[in-house]
Scaffold this motif. Structure first.
Motif, short mmCIF file in Angstrom:
data_model
loop_
_atom_site.label_atom_id
_atom_site.label_comp_id
_atom_site.label_asym_id
_atom_site.label_seq_id
_atom_site.Cartn_x
_atom_site.Cartn_y
_atom_site.Cartn_z
N ASN A 10 4.02 -11.55 -1.22
CA ASN A 10 2.85 -10.77 -0.83
C ASN A 10 3.23 -9.39 -0.31
N GLY A 11 4.41 -9.27 0.31
CA GLY A 11 4.81 -7.98 0.86
C GLY A 11 4.86 -6.88 -0.18
N PRO A 12 5.63 -7.04 -1.25
CA PRO A 12 5.66 -6.01 -2.30
C PRO A 12 4.31 -5.82 -2.99
N THR A 15 2.19 -3.71 -0.75
CA THR A 15 2.71 -2.33 -0.80
C THR A 15 2.29 -1.64 -2.09
N GLY A 16 2.40 -2.38 -3.19
CA GLY A 16 1.97 -1.83 -4.48
C GLY A 16 0.50 -1.50 -4.51
N CYS A 17 -0.32 -2.38 -3.90
CA CYS A 17 -1.77 -2.14 -3.86
C CYS A 17 -2.08 -0.90 -3.03
N VAL A 21 -3.94 2.39 -4.41
CA VAL A 21 -5.16 2.91 -3.78
C VAL A 21 -4.94 4.36 -3.36
N GLY A 22 -3.77 4.64 -2.77
CA GLY A 22 -3.47 6.01 -2.37
C GLY A 22 -3.46 6.96 -3.54
#
Length: 337
Positions: A10-12, A15-17, A21-22
């Motif tokens: 879930n961490g990566p 981070t990818g999400c 979004v950014g």
């Protein structure tokens, strides 16, 4: 072990999400920056306006802005500029311009739009370095250079025999011989319908969209980000209409917004965006908006052999000149920070 493994996965993913979004926010801000607004919400409204004109234009706008923003990221452009959307608005205009002038359904148009969106980002860096010498912004100069090169080259005239040639895989319209510009023709009296159509079309034509309802959506997006910017867009549109009418422009051209969109950009740029908004800069912006309108037919005549596409050249040339002159007038103050 299971919980630990899930957390590791879930961490990566999170981070990818967040990065995705950014990036999406940067793209939306890039669209809004066409009208000097670093607002993702306004970018959403602008996308709605483009999709209202045609799903192809909405898709080209988003894709072009994304390519320009991604190119700036990959090349390590200033992070603050990317975050504010300043690396995406020229590429948005290039992509939408390709769709409008070359036809959105051709694969060659898509390839050229993607390539142009990347190239214009590089031109933005070059223009920024050159104009920084005089503390001047790039405006849409990189877009104008790219779009003019495309439209001049595609159905151009060349060769020692002066025979017509064109990019056969790119230009899908009939190519007539290059001609001198002709005097404008048609009635100049404006009806009430002409006036309100022109008022909104002037704003829509910044994105090459002549539909009054598309311009209305764009205007709503501007007001959503900044009421002052919305008022100045209205002022610029009104000045463009009045100037075009006073100079005897054909009513059809005025109603389509082709005579007034540069005035909208000039008014917004010269009062509040680059010069502190006050009575002096407002008067200065009104003069600039009128000058941009008056310059449009001259540049259309200059570009007549390639179809008379002025793009935003009148706005760019007038605004650069007016900003360069501003330090000579103590009552005009540059926006800082």
């Amino acid at each position: 072990m299971h919980a630990s493994g899930t957390a590791a996965v879930n961490g990566p993913f999170r981070t990818g999400c967040r990065r995705l979004v950014g990036f999406g926010i940067e793209v939306l801000r890039g669209q809004a920056q066409v009208d000097f607004l670093p607002s993702a919400l306004t970018g959403v409204v602008f996308s709605v306006a483009l999709f209202a004109a045609g799903w192809e234009f909405g898709l080209y706008g988003l894709t072009g802005t994304a390519v320009g923003t991604a190119t700036a990221r990959l090349l390590g452009a200033d992070r603050d500029r990317i975050t504010a959307g300043l690396e995406g608005f020229n590429s948005c205009l290039v992509a939408v311009g390709c769709a409008v002038f070359l036809g959105p359904h051709h694969p060659s148009t898509a390839v050229l739009a993607l390539t142009g969106s990347a190239v214009v980002t590089i031109l933005t860096g070059a223009a920024a370095r050159i104009l920084a010498t005089w503390d001047l912004p790039t405006f849409t100069l990189p877009f104008c250079l790219t779009a003019s090169a495309m439209t001049i080259a595609a159905p151009a005239e060349g060769g020692t025999s002066h025979a017509l040639w064109q990019w056969g895989r790119v230009w899908h319209q009939d190519a007539g011989p290059a001609t001198l510009s002709r005097p404008a023709a048609g009635p100049t009296a404006l009806t009430v319908t002409d006036l309100w159509h022109a008022f909104f079309a002037n704003i829509g034509q910044i994105f090459f969209m002549p539909q009054w309802y598309v311009g209305l959506i764009f205007l709503l997006g501007i007001f959503l980000a900044c009421r002052r910017a919305g008022v100045l867009a209205c002022v610029g549109s009104a000045v463009g209409i009045l100037t075009a009418w006073a100079l005897g422009a054909p009513a059809e051209q005025v109603a389509e917004g082709t005579m007034g969109y540069n005035a909208v950009l000039a008014a917004m740029a010269l009062c509040g965006v680059f010069l502190v908004a006050d009575a002096w800069s407002l008067a200065y912006a009104v003069i600039g908006a009128a000058a941009a309108t008056a310059l449009s037919p001259a540049l259309a005549a200059l570009f007549a052999p390639s179809g008379g596409h002025t793009f935003t050249w009148p706005f760019v040339l007038v605004s650069l000149a007016f900003l360069a002159a501003a330090p000579a007038f103590p009552r005009l103050r540059r926006v800082t920070g």
